[in-house]
Design an enzyme around this catalytic site. Structure first.
Site, mmCIF file in Angstrom:
data_model
loop_
_atom_site.group_PDB
_atom_site.id
_atom_site.type_symbol
_atom_site.label_atom_id
_atom_site.label_comp_id
_atom_site.label_asym_id
_atom_site.label_seq_id
_atom_site.Cartn_x
_atom_site.Cartn_y
_atom_site.Cartn_z
ATOM 1 N N THR A 156 45.732 46.053 30.118
ATOM 2 C CA THR A 156 45.596 47.494 30.346
ATOM 3 C C THR A 156 44.206 47.938 29.907
ATOM 4 O OG1 THR A 156 47.962 47.904 30.027
ATOM 5 C CG2 THR A 156 46.486 49.788 29.788
ATOM 6 N N PHE A 211 41.755 50.915 28.782
ATOM 7 C CA PHE A 211 41.757 52.228 28.157
ATOM 8 C C PHE A 211 40.327 52.776 28.165
ATOM 9 C CE2 PHE A 211 45.374 50.015 26.517
ATOM 10 C CZ PHE A 211 46.350 50.958 26.271
#
Length: 429
Positions: free
Chosen positions: A305, A307
């Site tokens: 992921t 960010f």
């Protein structure tokens, strides 16, 4: 965009009022304007932070040396001690302790208390570097992957949990937090559209990125066996990322979506649900007293992921390390303009790392005629683009200058260092 550097020239002006039209507590203010066009410095970093701090200390000592007008002589010393000061347009969160100085340099009467000490370098120090004592907002509860990303982006920071993405944006805008770390895309689940919409709605700047490998675990209360489970709860993307593994485990369970992964673990522990499991991190199991029934249950080990780190002010672009720039633009002349925009980057050998389209909420549909009564011609979109170049590079500046010729709207969301840290997909860390 202009970034703020501690060594840039400081133009200051002292605002004085001839008549007390407002509250006397706001009679003086320090207005600081920084300019980056008069001083050249390597890689966007000042050569001496002490020069800037000394200038501010000298400025503060001179503020009260200015004589008040005749109409302001009625101000009491106690009111002067509490004058509100503003630095860079923002009200400071600490007492500036500015010292009033007598015009004639007359000694203070013995009965009066000693004057307060002048502004110190400690009071004027910028925000701490490397995450020390920074307040970083993230969405979720303790144990969420966003909390781990905040800790990776800013070690030793004070992580502030928020129940919604928009609350994290507002926490930074209202000075409750110094930074926000929010997810924007996942290698398996794709883009987090909500945060792309919020990037456009709010005026925060992207100042960095961090990529976090996601390691999912199946959690339940101590003593619960997998065959007793009837329900699995987690974030929608976590459920999608573990769909095939849950099926392979032979679990006959229903899937239910909740706000975040760690919140699912907390919900099970709080309500003592012995028929429910959660998909979350190993840290969530440790925090909420759950056992790990299965480890590493994501369908693909390359589950990462991305960010972004958000701040109120942008950083100064540099060229001594790989940078990435994020922009958003809209056009009103059909889809052929998109090809021209992308060509501006291709001709300059600038690599695009992402392109994302989102509906243009102000103009969602284009009609055939101007009377807004015709048949829909096509949908209108905003385009988010990430490219590998710093805004300090001439080629990036020229590319955006060309893009601006073909677009009706263009905004630079941020130019920031790329996350170049290596990661191992087969391990949790």
């Amino acid at each position: 965009m202009q970034g703020v550097s501690p060594t840039q020239n400081l133009n200051s002006s002292i605002i004085r009022q001839s008549k007390p039209r407002f509250n006397q507590l706001t009679r003086y203010a320090i207005s600081c304007v920084y300019r980056s066009d008069s001083v050249q410095f390597p890689n966007g970093v000042g050569s001496s932070r002490a020069d800037w701090q000394s200038s501010c200390a000298i400025l503060s000592s001179k503020v009260f040396s200015q004589d008040q007008d005749s109409g302001d002589k009625s101000t009491s010393p106690s009111a002067s001690d509490h004058l509100a000061a503003t630095v860079n347009g923002y009200k400071t969160s600490f007492d500036l302790d500015l010292v009033p100085i007598d015009k004639n340099n007359k000694p203070q009467p013995p009965s009066q208390p000693p004057p307060r000490k002048p502004l110190t370098i400690t009071d004027l120090s910028p925000a701490p570097m490397h995450g020390s004592q920074l307040r970083v907002a993230y969405q979720g509860v303790p144990g969420a992957y966003s909390e781990a990303a905040a800790g990776k982006a800013y070690p030793n920071c004070e992580a502030i949990p928020c129940d919604q993405f928009e609350v994290a944006f507002q926490a930074v805008e209202l000075w409750i937090a110094d930074r926000a770390v929010l997810p924007v895309e996942n290698s398996l689940g794709g883009s987090i559209h909500r945060n792309y919409d919020l990037l456009l709605r709010h005026r925060l700047h992207i100042v960095g990125e961090v990529q976090l490998p996601v390691h999912h675990c199946l959690l339940a209360l101590p003593g619960v066996r997998k065959e007793y489970l009837t329900r699995v709860i987690s974030h929608p993307q976590a459920l999608a990322q573990c769909e095939h593994t849950i099926t392979k485990l032979g679990l006959n369970v229903t899937r239910e979506a909740v706000d975040d992964t760690a919140g699912a673990a907390e919900y099970i522990a709080t309500n003592n649900l012995r028929d429910t499991a959660a998909i979350a991190s190993a840290r969530a199991a440790e925090l909420y007293g759950l056992q790990i029934l299965a480890d590493g249950i994501q369908d693909d080990s390359s589950n990462v992921t991305r960010f972004v780190m958000l701040a109120r002010e942008p950083i100064i672009p540099r060229t001594d390390r790989p940078f990435k720039t994020s922009i958003v633009f809209a056009h009103d002349k059909g889809t052929s303009v998109l090809f021209k925009v992308l060509s501006a980057f291709a001709f300059r050998n600038i690599s695009l790392t992402k392109i994302e389209s989102r509906p243009h909420r102000n103009m969602p549909i284009r009609l055939v005629d101007d009377a807004n009564v015709g048949t829909a011609k096509h949908f209108e979109y905003l385009f988010y683009v990430d490219f590998e170049a710093s805004m300090a590079e001439v080629r990036a500046q020229n590319a955006l200058a060309e893009v601006q010729e073909f677009t009706s709207f263009l905004r630079v969301l941020g130019s920031y260092p790329m996350d170049m840290t290596p990661w191992c997909p087969s391990r949790e860390d």
